[in-house]
Design a protein around this motif. Structure first.
Motif, PDB file in Angstrom:
ATOM      1  N   MET A 140       0.838  -1.181   0.000  1.00 25.85           N
ATOM      2  CA  MET A 140       0.000   0.000   0.000  1.00 25.85           C
ATOM      3  C   MET A 140       0.881   1.242   0.000  1.00 25.85           C
ATOM      4  SD  MET A 140      -2.962   0.854   2.752  1.00 25.85           S
ATOM      5  CE  MET A 140      -4.395   1.585   2.053  1.00 25.85           C
ATOM      6  N   ILE A 141       0.471   2.252  -0.704  1.00 25.11           N
ATOM      7  CA  ILE A 141       1.271   3.466  -0.843  1.00 25.11           C
ATOM      8  C   ILE A 141       1.523   4.134   0.509  1.00 25.11           C
ATOM      9  CG2 ILE A 141       1.269   5.814  -1.777  1.00 25.11           C
ATOM     10  CD1 ILE A 141      -0.059   4.666  -4.281  1.00 25.11           C
ATOM     11  N   VAL A 142       0.531   4.146   1.382  1.00 21.74           N
ATOM     12  CA  VAL A 142       0.690   4.779   2.696  1.00 21.74           C
ATOM     13  C   VAL A 142       1.807   4.090   3.480  1.00 21.74           C
ATOM     14  CG1 VAL A 142      -0.452   5.256   4.903  1.00 21.74           C
ATOM     15  CG2 VAL A 142      -1.690   5.602   2.756  1.00 21.74           C
ATOM     16  N   ASP A 143       1.893   2.769   3.402  1.00 23.63           N
ATOM     17  CA  ASP A 143       2.963   2.038   4.089  1.00 23.63           C
ATOM     18  C   ASP A 143       4.334   2.421   3.537  1.00 23.63           C
ATOM     19  OD1 ASP A 143       1.158   0.674   5.725  1.00 23.63           O
ATOM     20  OD2 ASP A 143       0.917  -0.943   4.271  1.00 23.63           O
ATOM     21  N   GLU A 144       4.421   2.558   2.216  1.00 23.68           N
ATOM     22  CA  GLU A 144       5.695   2.949   1.600  1.00 23.68           C
ATOM     23  C   GLU A 144       6.086   4.358   2.026  1.00 23.68           C
ATOM     24  OE1 GLU A 144       5.757   2.272  -2.647  1.00 23.68           O
ATOM     25  OE2 GLU A 144       4.579   0.436  -2.394  1.00 23.68           O
ATOM     26  N   LEU A 145       5.116   5.259   2.045  1.00 23.26           N
ATOM     27  CA  LEU A 145       5.403   6.623   2.494  1.00 23.26           C
ATOM     28  C   LEU A 145       5.876   6.640   3.942  1.00 23.26           C
ATOM     29  CD1 LEU A 145       2.435   8.608   0.929  1.00 23.26           C
ATOM     30  CD2 LEU A 145       4.851   8.810   0.350  1.00 23.26           C
ATOM     31  N   ALA A 146       5.231   5.862   4.792  1.00 21.44           N
ATOM     32  CA  ALA A 146       5.627   5.807   6.207  1.00 21.44           C
ATOM     33  C   ALA A 146       7.076   5.357   6.331  1.00 21.44           C
ATOM     34  CB  ALA A 146       4.704   4.871   6.977  1.00 21.44           C
ATOM     35  N   GLU A 147       7.463   4.353   5.571  1.00 16.86           N
ATOM     36  CA  GLU A 147       8.853   3.867   5.612  1.00 16.86           C
ATOM     37  C   GLU A 147       9.821   4.966   5.201  1.00 16.86           C
ATOM     38  OE1 GLU A 147       9.289   0.269   3.345  1.00 16.86           O
ATOM     39  OE2 GLU A 147       7.595  -0.679   4.361  1.00 16.86           O
ATOM     40  N   VAL A 148       9.498   5.698   4.145  1.00 18.86           N
ATOM     41  CA  VAL A 148      10.364   6.777   3.670  1.00 18.86           C
ATOM     42  C   VAL A 148      10.450   7.886   4.714  1.00 18.86           C
ATOM     43  CG1 VAL A 148      10.612   8.604   1.934  1.00 18.86           C
ATOM     44  CG2 VAL A 148       9.979   6.281   1.226  1.00 18.86           C
ATOM     45  N   PHE A 149       9.318   8.276   5.291  1.00 16.97           N
ATOM     46  CA  PHE A 149       9.323   9.337   6.293  1.00 16.97           C
ATOM     47  C   PHE A 149      10.148   8.944   7.515  1.00 16.97           C
ATOM     48  CE2 PHE A 149       4.894  10.739   4.668  1.00 16.97           C
ATOM     49  CZ  PHE A 149       5.477  11.467   3.643  1.00 16.97           C
ATOM     50  N   VAL A 150      10.009   7.720   7.971  1.00 15.72           N
ATOM     51  CA  VAL A 150      10.775   7.247   9.130  1.00 15.72           C
ATOM     52  C   VAL A 150      12.262   7.237   8.808  1.00 15.72           C
ATOM     53  CG1 VAL A 150      11.229   5.258  10.614  1.00 15.72           C
ATOM     54  CG2 VAL A 150       8.871   5.962  10.173  1.00 15.72           C
ATOM     55  N   ARG A 151      12.612   6.772   7.628  1.00 11.97           N
ATOM     56  CA  ARG A 151      14.029   6.736   7.232  1.00 11.97           C
ATOM     57  C   ARG A 151      14.601   8.159   7.183  1.00 11.97           C
ATOM     58  NH1 ARG A 151      13.939   4.858   2.140  1.00 11.97           N
ATOM     59  NH2 ARG A 151      14.526   6.828   1.236  1.00 11.97           N
ATOM     60  N   LEU A 152      13.871   9.095   6.603  1.00 16.06           N
ATOM     61  CA  LEU A 152      14.339  10.474   6.542  1.00 16.06           C
ATOM     62  C   LEU A 152      14.522  11.055   7.938  1.00 16.06           C
ATOM     63  CD1 LEU A 152      12.191  11.818   3.578  1.00 16.06           C
ATOM     64  CD2 LEU A 152      14.674  11.509   3.602  1.00 16.06           C
ATOM     65  N   ALA A 153      13.580  10.782   8.818  1.00 17.29           N
ATOM     66  CA  ALA A 153      13.695  11.274  10.200  1.00 17.29           C
ATOM     67  C   ALA A 153      14.912  10.666  10.888  1.00 17.29           C
ATOM     68  CB  ALA A 153      12.428  10.957  10.979  1.00 17.29           C
ATOM     69  N   ASP A 154      15.146   9.375  10.659  1.00 22.73           N
ATOM     70  CA  ASP A 154      16.311   8.710  11.257  1.00 22.73           C
ATOM     71  C   ASP A 154      17.620   9.315  10.757  1.00 22.73           C
ATOM     72  OD1 ASP A 154      14.653   7.049  12.691  1.00 22.73           O
ATOM     73  OD2 ASP A 154      14.910   5.314  11.366  1.00 22.73           O
ATOM     74  N   GLU A 155      17.588   9.875   9.548  1.00 20.55           N
ATOM     75  CA  GLU A 155      18.776  10.509   8.962  1.00 20.55           C
ATOM     76  C   GLU A 155      18.922  11.962   9.403  1.00 20.55           C
ATOM     77  OE1 GLU A 155      18.203   9.931   4.776  1.00 20.55           O
ATOM     78  OE2 GLU A 155      18.651   7.786   4.871  1.00 20.55           O
ATOM     79  N   GLY A 156      17.976  12.442  10.205  1.00 21.46           N
ATOM     80  CA  GLY A 156      18.069  13.794  10.730  1.00 21.46           C
ATOM     81  C   GLY A 156      17.298  14.840   9.942  1.00 21.46           C
ATOM     82  N   THR A 157      16.500  14.423   8.987  1.00 22.87           N
ATOM     83  CA  THR A 157      15.722  15.359   8.186  1.00 22.87           C
ATOM     84  C   THR A 157      14.403  15.678   8.882  1.00 22.87           C
ATOM     85  OG1 THR A 157      16.653  14.445   6.155  1.00 22.87           O
ATOM     86  CG2 THR A 157      14.638  15.732   5.936  1.00 22.87           C
ATOM     87  N   SER A 158      14.101  16.958   8.991  1.00 24.70           N
ATOM     88  CA  SER A 158      12.808  17.377   9.541  1.00 24.70           C
ATOM     89  C   SER A 158      11.812  17.507   8.403  1.00 24.70           C
ATOM     90  CB  SER A 158      12.935  18.729  10.241  1.00 24.70           C
ATOM     91  OG  SER A 158      13.784  18.613  11.348  1.00 24.70           O
ATOM     92  N   LEU A 159      10.577  17.147   8.681  1.00 31.27           N
ATOM     93  CA  LEU A 159       9.521  17.225   7.681  1.00 31.27           C
ATOM     94  C   LEU A 159       8.309  17.943   8.255  1.00 31.27           C
ATOM     95  CD1 LEU A 159       9.537  13.517   6.456  1.00 31.27           C
ATOM     96  CD2 LEU A 159      10.477  15.468   5.247  1.00 31.27           C
ATOM     97  N   LEU A 160       7.622  18.649   7.389  1.00 26.94           N
ATOM     98  CA  LEU A 160       6.324  19.189   7.739  1.00 26.94           C
ATOM     99  C   LEU A 160       5.317  18.338   6.988  1.00 26.94           C
ATOM    100  CD1 LEU A 160       4.386  21.248   8.950  1.00 26.94           C
ATOM    101  CD2 LEU A 160       4.810  22.686   6.936  1.00 26.94           C
ATOM    102  N   LEU A 161       4.568  17.548   7.725  1.00 26.61           N
ATOM    103  CA  LEU A 161       3.612  16.612   7.135  1.00 26.61           C
ATOM    104  C   LEU A 161       2.200  17.117   7.406  1.00 26.61           C
ATOM    105  CD1 LEU A 161       3.064  13.849   5.787  1.00 26.61           C
ATOM    106  CD2 LEU A 161       3.135  12.845   8.073  1.00 26.61           C
ATOM    107  N   ILE A 162       1.489  17.438   6.339  1.00 25.38           N
ATOM    108  CA  ILE A 162       0.096  17.857   6.462  1.00 25.38           C
ATOM    109  C   ILE A 162      -0.734  16.680   5.981  1.00 25.38           C
ATOM    110  CG2 ILE A 162      -1.642  19.515   5.696  1.00 25.38           C
ATOM    111  CD1 ILE A 162       0.775  21.450   5.258  1.00 25.38           C
ATOM    112  N   GLU A 163      -1.381  16.019   6.933  1.00 29.75           N
ATOM    113  CA  GLU A 163      -1.974  14.706   6.631  1.00 29.75           C
ATOM    114  C   GLU A 163      -3.231  14.488   7.444  1.00 29.75           C
ATOM    115  OE1 GLU A 163      -2.974  11.679   4.993  1.00 29.75           O
ATOM    116  OE2 GLU A 163      -1.007  12.289   4.282  1.00 29.75           O
ATOM    117  N   GLN A 164      -4.169  13.764   6.862  1.00 28.98           N
ATOM    118  CA  GLN A 164      -5.394  13.426   7.580  1.00 28.98           C
ATOM    119  C   GLN A 164      -5.488  11.960   7.940  1.00 28.98           C
ATOM    120  OE1 GLN A 164      -8.528  14.660   4.988  1.00 28.98           O
ATOM    121  NE2 GLN A 164      -8.130  13.086   3.477  1.00 28.98           N
ATOM    122  N   HIS A 165      -4.572  11.124   7.454  1.00 23.73           N
ATOM    123  CA  HIS A 165      -4.563   9.708   7.819  1.00 23.73           C
ATOM    124  C   HIS A 165      -3.917   9.555   9.188  1.00 23.73           C
ATOM    125  CE1 HIS A 165      -4.993   9.077   3.394  1.00 23.73           C
ATOM    126  NE2 HIS A 165      -5.880   8.213   3.860  1.00 23.73           N
TER     127      HIS A 165
END
Length: 65
Positions: free
Chosen positions: A1-26
């Motif tokens: 599922m696309i949401v699962d893939e996005l979650a993996e990418v977001f977690v990996r980016l955060a683990d690498e020290g990248t901050s994200l602004l996520l505007i999400e309703q899920h």
């Protein structure tokens, strides 16, 4: 599922020290990837804090769940 893939990418980016602004309703995605939350209503932040403090009651006050 696309949401699962996005979650993996977001977690990996955060683990690498990248901050994200996520505007999400899920909510399930939000709970998997964020440390802090901000709830906006009519262009203003009406609630914020550590994710551990985000309750279903707070969500129901501001978000159509």
């Amino acid at each position: 599922m696309i949401v699962d893939e996005l979650a993996e990418v977001f977690v990996r980016l955060a683990d690498e020290g990248t901050s994200l602004l996520l505007i999400e309703q899920h909510i399930s995605l939000i709970r998997r990837v964020v440390e802090r939350y901000h709830i906006m209503s009519k262009g203003m932040i009406v609630d914020s804090g550590p994710l551990a403090q985000l309750t279903t009651e707070k969500l129901k006050q501001h978000v159509a769940v």
